[in-house]
Design an enzyme around this catalytic site. Structure first.
Site, PDB file in Angstrom:
ATOM      1  N   ALA A  33       0.817  -1.228   0.000  1.00  0.00           N
ATOM      2  CA  ALA A  33       0.000   0.000   0.000  1.00  0.00           C
ATOM      3  C   ALA A  33       0.846   1.271   0.000  1.00  0.00           C
ATOM      4  O   ALA A  33       0.297   2.368  -0.086  1.00  0.00           O
ATOM      5  CB  ALA A  33      -0.930  -0.004   1.224  1.00  0.00           C
ATOM      6  N   GLY A  74     -11.025   9.460   6.886  1.00  0.00           N
ATOM      7  CA  GLY A  74     -11.068   7.994   6.831  1.00  0.00           C
ATOM      8  C   GLY A  74     -10.352   7.354   8.011  1.00  0.00           C
ATOM      9  O   GLY A  74      -9.765   8.045   8.853  1.00  0.00           O
ATOM     10  N   TYR A 174       7.441 -13.547 -13.961  1.00  0.00           N
ATOM     11  CA  TYR A 174       6.299 -12.694 -13.576  1.00  0.00           C
ATOM     12  C   TYR A 174       4.993 -13.248 -14.156  1.00  0.00           C
ATOM     13  O   TYR A 174       3.974 -13.350 -13.463  1.00  0.00           O
ATOM     14  CB  TYR A 174       6.585 -11.283 -14.090  1.00  0.00           C
ATOM     15  CG  TYR A 174       5.576 -10.223 -13.730  1.00  0.00           C
ATOM     16  CD1 TYR A 174       5.530  -9.680 -12.444  1.00  0.00           C
ATOM     17  CD2 TYR A 174       4.687  -9.730 -14.689  1.00  0.00           C
ATOM     18  CE1 TYR A 174       4.610  -8.678 -12.124  1.00  0.00           C
ATOM     19  CE2 TYR A 174       3.775  -8.730 -14.382  1.00  0.00           C
ATOM     20  CZ  TYR A 174       3.751  -8.202 -13.098  1.00  0.00           C
ATOM     21  OH  TYR A 174       2.841  -7.208 -12.785  1.00  0.00           O
ATOM     22  N   ALA A 175       5.026 -13.648 -15.439  1.00  0.00           N
ATOM     23  CA  ALA A 175       3.815 -14.174 -16.081  1.00  0.00           C
ATOM     24  C   ALA A 175       3.391 -15.488 -15.421  1.00  0.00           C
ATOM     25  O   ALA A 175       2.187 -15.735 -15.227  1.00  0.00           O
ATOM     26  CB  ALA A 175       4.073 -14.389 -17.574  1.00  0.00           C
ATOM     27  N   LYS A 178       1.738 -14.584 -12.100  1.00  0.00           N
ATOM     28  CA  LYS A 178       0.428 -13.935 -12.264  1.00  0.00           C
ATOM     29  C   LYS A 178      -0.606 -14.905 -12.855  1.00  0.00           C
ATOM     30  O   LYS A 178      -1.790 -14.829 -12.510  1.00  0.00           O
ATOM     31  CB  LYS A 178       0.563 -12.683 -13.145  1.00  0.00           C
ATOM     32  CG  LYS A 178       1.420 -11.573 -12.500  1.00  0.00           C
ATOM     33  CD  LYS A 178       0.826 -11.070 -11.198  1.00  0.00           C
ATOM     34  CE  LYS A 178       1.493  -9.795 -10.706  1.00  0.00           C
ATOM     35  NZ  LYS A 178       0.949  -9.332  -9.409  1.00  0.00           N
ATOM     36  N   ILE A 207      -0.359   0.587 -16.168  1.00  0.00           N
ATOM     37  CA  ILE A 207      -0.771   1.602 -15.191  1.00  0.00           C
ATOM     38  C   ILE A 207       0.447   2.454 -14.810  1.00  0.00           C
ATOM     39  O   ILE A 207       1.546   1.913 -14.609  1.00  0.00           O
ATOM     40  CB  ILE A 207      -1.341   0.924 -13.913  1.00  0.00           C
ATOM     41  CG1 ILE A 207      -2.396  -0.156 -14.254  1.00  0.00           C
ATOM     42  CG2 ILE A 207      -1.909   1.975 -12.959  1.00  0.00           C
ATOM     43  CD1 ILE A 207      -3.672   0.325 -14.927  1.00  0.00           C
TER      44      ILE A 207
HETATM   45  P1  NAD Z   1       4.979  -0.503  -7.346  1.00  0.00           P
HETATM   46  O1  NAD Z   1       6.346  -1.062  -7.535  1.00  0.00           O
HETATM   47  O2  NAD Z   1       4.744   0.943  -7.564  1.00  0.00           O
HETATM   48  O3  NAD Z   1       4.425  -0.876  -5.894  1.00  0.00           O
HETATM   49  C1  NAD Z   1       4.574  -2.185  -5.395  1.00  0.00           C
HETATM   50  C2  NAD Z   1       4.185  -2.211  -3.958  1.00  0.00           C
HETATM   51  O4  NAD Z   1       4.428  -3.526  -3.462  1.00  0.00           O
HETATM   52  C3  NAD Z   1       4.996  -1.250  -3.106  1.00  0.00           C
HETATM   53  O5  NAD Z   1       4.183  -0.739  -2.086  1.00  0.00           O
HETATM   54  C4  NAD Z   1       6.066  -2.155  -2.521  1.00  0.00           C
HETATM   55  O6  NAD Z   1       6.579  -1.700  -1.293  1.00  0.00           O
HETATM   56  C5  NAD Z   1       5.265  -3.426  -2.321  1.00  0.00           C
HETATM   57  N1  NAD Z   1       6.114  -4.606  -2.174  1.00  0.00           N
HETATM   58  C6  NAD Z   1       6.965  -5.140  -3.086  1.00  0.00           C
HETATM   59  N2  NAD Z   1       7.598  -6.202  -2.530  1.00  0.00           N
HETATM   60  C7  NAD Z   1       7.126  -6.322  -1.268  1.00  0.00           C
HETATM   61  C8  NAD Z   1       7.401  -7.206  -0.204  1.00  0.00           C
HETATM   62  N3  NAD Z   1       8.309  -8.188  -0.296  1.00  0.00           N
HETATM   63  N4  NAD Z   1       6.732  -7.039   0.966  1.00  0.00           N
HETATM   64  C9  NAD Z   1       5.823  -6.046   1.097  1.00  0.00           C
HETATM   65  N5  NAD Z   1       5.525  -5.162   0.131  1.00  0.00           N
HETATM   66  C10 NAD Z   1       6.191  -5.310  -1.043  1.00  0.00           C
HETATM   67  O7  NAD Z   1       4.041  -1.393  -8.274  1.00  0.00           O
HETATM   68  P2  NAD Z   1       2.538  -1.183  -8.799  1.00  0.00           P
HETATM   69  O8  NAD Z   1       2.622  -0.869 -10.219  1.00  0.00           O
HETATM   70  O9  NAD Z   1       1.765  -0.333  -7.879  1.00  0.00           O
HETATM   71  O10 NAD Z   1       2.053  -2.709  -8.685  1.00  0.00           O
HETATM   72  C11 NAD Z   1       1.102  -3.184  -7.743  1.00  0.00           C
HETATM   73  C12 NAD Z   1       0.593  -4.537  -8.209  1.00  0.00           C
HETATM   74  O11 NAD Z   1      -0.022  -4.386  -9.487  1.00  0.00           O
HETATM   75  C13 NAD Z   1       1.701  -5.578  -8.393  1.00  0.00           C
HETATM   76  O12 NAD Z   1       1.219  -6.837  -7.973  1.00  0.00           O
HETATM   77  C14 NAD Z   1       1.930  -5.565  -9.883  1.00  0.00           C
HETATM   78  O13 NAD Z   1       2.448  -6.784 -10.336  1.00  0.00           O
HETATM   79  C15 NAD Z   1       0.529  -5.293 -10.388  1.00  0.00           C
HETATM   80  N6  NAD Z   1       0.478  -4.753 -11.742  1.00  0.00           N
HETATM   81  C16 NAD Z   1       0.982  -3.525 -12.046  1.00  0.00           C
HETATM   82  C17 NAD Z   1       0.879  -3.038 -13.352  1.00  0.00           C
HETATM   83  C18 NAD Z   1       1.389  -1.688 -13.770  1.00  0.00           C
HETATM   84  O14 NAD Z   1       1.317  -1.378 -14.951  1.00  0.00           O
HETATM   85  N7  NAD Z   1       1.862  -0.853 -12.884  1.00  0.00           N
HETATM   86  C19 NAD Z   1       0.280  -3.837 -14.332  1.00  0.00           C
HETATM   87  C20 NAD Z   1      -0.219  -5.072 -13.993  1.00  0.00           C
HETATM   88  C21 NAD Z   1      -0.117  -5.530 -12.691  1.00  0.00           C
END
Ligand code: NAD
Length: 266
Positions: A33, A74, A174-175, A178, A207
């Site tokens: 988060a 909140g 990663y794939a 997921k 995103i």
């Molecule tokens: P981000 O790198 O900005 O954020 C990732 C979050 O996960 C961070 O808060 C980080 O601290 C946390 N995290 C990572 N490893 C951790 C661990 N070992 N313990 C606790 N927290 C941990 O990434 P995002 O883009 O916000 O991605 C969030 C989710 O969405 C992920 O699961 C990612 O695979 C998925 N996702 C993202 C996209 C994209 O385009 N950004 C696309 C598809 C899926």
């Protein structure tokens, strides 16, 4: 003359109105988060009335987020977790249940990438991604299940990726994680549906977050060219669906994989 309410606005027998996406009184846990999509989800769930436990590794960022949520009226709490560690996840979930007596919504969002072509992929790159993106979800889901079974209610939302549906060169680890999340979620959804617990997967496309900001500009433009809506998504685009899946309005939806990707995969 009395006018009939428009379809969907009738709110009787305690049934949720189709317009009521609120989660008042619910306790929601969001992993990862501290930034990006997870931050967007935590903020949106709090705005929908849930008490949100914001979990990640970076306490300073979490404290800042919790202050922001509280300033907006909140309810939120910060909790450090490393989802790559079983002990850390179990400690987080026991402390949430001890403090709040329940857990209604679990959003498994924390995730990492360690991209490499298959022939160059190191065992650690495979292991780290599977541990953080997939095994963590097995552990957290098991840890909340006894409480959700007792409640006879709960909504688990796992954040997958369109890459789990399409595959992507350089992201076999990663794939795989997921795609694994989807099979896992459908299986658990079947196991617990009769007890009022729902499990769904949200698969974001491209995103705007730290995860995607490191991509070379040419690769971003190439990717954008295959997004019919012609833009990148924002964390709030993903958060809106999570708020819906967390709410009782989505009570008849389980075992689904729903994309938020501007039409990238259809
Ligand atoms: P981000 O790198 O900005 O954020 C990732 C979050 O996960 C961070 O808060 C980080 O601290 C946390 N995290 C990572 N490893 C951790 C661990 N070992 N313990 C606790 N927290 C941990 O990434 P995002 O883009 O916000 O991605 C969030 C989710 O969405 C992920 O699961 C990612 O695979 C998925 N996702 C993202 C996209 C994209 O385009 N950004 C696309 C598809 C899926």
């Amino acid at each position: 003359m009395t006018r009939k309410p428009p379809l969907g606005l009738k709110h009787n027998r305690g049934e949720p109105s189709v317009l009521n996406l609120r989660s008042d009184g619910k306790v929601a846990l969001v992993t990862g988060a501290s930034r990006g999509i997870g931050r967007g989800i935590a903020t949106a769930l709090a705005a929908a009335g849930a008490t949100v436990i914001c979990a990640a590794r970076d306490l300073a960022r979490l404290v800042e987020l919790v202050a922001e949520i509280r300033a907006a009226g909140g309810q939120a709490h910060a909790h450090v977790v490393d989802v790559a560690s079983r002990e850390s996840i179990e400690a987080l979930i026991s402390s949430v249940i001890e403090a709040h007596g329940r857990i209604d919504v679990l959003v498994n969002n924390a995730g990492i990438t360690r991209d490499n072509l298959l022939l160059r992929m190191k065992p650690a790159e495979w292991d780290d991604v599977i541990a953080t993106n997939l095994t963590s979800v097995f552990i957290s889901t098991q840890a909340v299940m006894k409480t959700m079974l007792k409640q006879r209610a709960g909504s688990i939302v796992n954040i997958g990726s369109v890459v789990g549906l399409t595959g992507n060169g350089g992201q076999a680890n990663y794939a795989a994680a997921k795609a694994g999340l989807i099979g896992f979620s459908k299986s658990v959804a079947r196991e617990v549906a009769s007890r009022g617990i729902r499990v769904n997967v949200v698969t974001p496309g491209f995103i705007d977050t730290d995860m995607t900001s490191a991509m070379p500009e040419a690769a971003k433009q190439a990717l954008l060219a295959s997004v019919p809506l012609g833009r990148t998504g924002q964390p709030r685009d993903v958060a809106a669906l999570v708020v819906y899946l967390a709410s009782d309005v989505s009570a008849y939806i389980t075992g689904q994989t729903i994309s938020v990707d501007g039409g990238f995969h259809m």
